[in-house]
Write an enzyme that holds these catalytic residues in place. Sequence first.
Site, PDB file in Angstrom:
ATOM      1  CG  ASN A  45      -6.995   9.706  -1.367  1.00 26.32           C
ATOM      2  OD1 ASN A  45      -7.818  10.440  -0.833  1.00 26.32           O
ATOM      3  ND2 ASN A  45      -6.331   8.778  -0.702  1.00 26.32           N
ATOM      4  CB  SER A  49       6.816   8.460  -6.612  1.00 28.05           C
ATOM      5  OG  SER A  49       5.834   9.362  -7.052  1.00 28.05           O
ATOM      6  CB  ALA A  50       6.540  11.223 -11.215  1.00 31.77           C
ATOM      7  CG  ASN A 103      -0.176   9.968 -12.443  1.00 31.91           C
ATOM      8  OD1 ASN A 103       0.932  10.495 -12.499  1.00 31.91           O
ATOM      9  ND2 ASN A 103      -1.168  10.482 -11.752  1.00 31.91           N
ATOM     10  CE  LYS A 154       7.283   5.801  -2.462  1.00 30.32           C
ATOM     11  NZ  LYS A 154       7.478   4.378  -2.198  1.00 30.32           N
ATOM     12  CG  ASN A 169      -3.649   0.361   1.084  1.00 24.33           C
ATOM     13  OD1 ASN A 169      -4.811   0.587   1.462  1.00 24.33           O
ATOM     14  ND2 ASN A 169      -3.164   0.877  -0.025  1.00 24.33           N
ATOM     15  CG  PHE A 227       6.158  -3.480  -5.109  1.00 23.87           C
ATOM     16  CD1 PHE A 227       6.020  -2.681  -6.233  1.00 23.87           C
ATOM     17  CD2 PHE A 227       6.590  -4.791  -5.276  1.00 23.87           C
ATOM     18  CE1 PHE A 227       6.316  -3.184  -7.494  1.00 23.87           C
ATOM     19  CE2 PHE A 227       6.883  -5.299  -6.524  1.00 23.87           C
ATOM     20  CZ  PHE A 227       6.749  -4.489  -7.643  1.00 23.87           C
ATOM     21  CE1 TYR A 248      -3.717  -1.320 -10.295  1.00 21.57           C
ATOM     22  CE2 TYR A 248      -2.515   0.705  -9.790  1.00 21.57           C
ATOM     23  CZ  TYR A 248      -3.262  -0.061 -10.669  1.00 21.57           C
ATOM     24  OH  TYR A 248      -3.563   0.434 -11.912  1.00 21.57           O
ATOM     25  CE1 TYR A 277       4.270   7.441  -1.285  1.00 19.70           C
ATOM     26  CE2 TYR A 277       3.969   9.229  -2.864  1.00 19.70           C
ATOM     27  CZ  TYR A 277       4.204   7.890  -2.595  1.00 19.70           C
ATOM     28  OH  TYR A 277       4.366   7.006  -3.633  1.00 19.70           O
TER      29      TYR A 277
END
Length: 339
Positions: free
Chosen positions: A200, A126-127, A181, A155, A37, A82, A13, A151
Amino acid sequence: MTMNVLLTGGAGYIGSHTAIELLDMGHSVVIVDNFSNSKPEALNRIREITGKNFKFFEADVCDSAAMDKLFSENEIECVIHFAGLKAVGESCAIPVKYYRNNIDSTLTLLETMKKHGVNNFVFSSSATVYGDSDKMPLTEDMPTLTSGSPYGRTKLMIEQILTDACSADPELSVVLLRYFNPIGAHKSGRIGEDPSGIPNNLMPYISQVAVGKLPKLGIFGNDYPTPDGTCVRDYIHVVDLAKGHAKAIDYAASHKGAEAFNLGTGVGYSVLDIVNSFIKVNGIDLKYEFQPRRAGDIPECYSDPSKAERELGWKAERTIEDMCRDSWNWQKNNPNGLN
Ligand code: NAD
Ligand code: UDP
């Protein structure tokens, strides 16, 4: 300055949207993906949208022989990593697979880069590394997580590994991009988020309800201490996020050491804000019901993106309306995703 950039997970993505931005800017792109994925069609769409070609390698980034071959055959100047597994719930069920894939791929890249004298690395963080901080907005110097999912821990561990690698190697440059997000899609409607199975995440779920693939949206909790009781997040248009990567590769090329940046808008929207905006912008109905809270969700999470503006020269420009319109444009034109 244009560069030859390796995008691991570039069929996914965020990677596919970044490939489009980089190609449009005149950079050369090499993509490696194992399609765990994603689908090969994403690569056709990148070529179609940009009118440009790029090299593609189907391989697992954990495969050091394959990575060595890739780096031998291509003059890579910068890596954007990524590739990774990203489902929070799944990471609790199969943590070892998540640690193996996410950490091993990073170590393999670092070793291969060192061998081939490549020093610029941009990482998809990621946040989630901030954990359950209740102080908002989040700034890069705030403490990182004490709780969270496997997960999230991959990170954080990768951030630490990359920071240690920089401390030991004065030539290495690492940019840690902490995404908030990402939602939305390229304005062409030809590429977008294409989750396998039941989504999800909020926006793909909303889009699939809107297109009639799912009966209704469940909103997880309406008793949070937020203005309307639903959770607040910092949604960012994936094209803005992609543009942040273009700034990050320039930064990596002109700095040394490891540096973290929030990529968010700085504005928090509730689940109901997103639902209502999606209904209004797209002029369609959306069935939803309130359901119990989802385990692990925090009431609010939004960024202070000022460091990225100051040091990368990047700022998100697209609105929540743009995000809802572009997500729907992608979904309605591709009800079954990329096939
Ligand atoms: P995605 O699943 O669409 O893309 C990841 C890509 O990596 C996929 O194409 C997958 O096939 C590939 N991949 C995974 N492991 C691989 C391996 N070992 N070798 C080769 N290819 C491999 O996910 P995305 O949403 O584009 O996310 C990209 C990155 O950003 C991920 O690292 C993710 O953790 C991170 N991130 C995503 C979000 C989000 O909400 N989408 C938020 C924060 C961080
Ligand atoms: N959410 C929801 N219903 C869904 C999916 C998500 O109400 O079907 C809510 C979730 O509780 C969170 C927000 O939407 O408050 C964003 O969730 P998402 O999984 O997209 O991202 P997260 O912030 O959890 O990484």
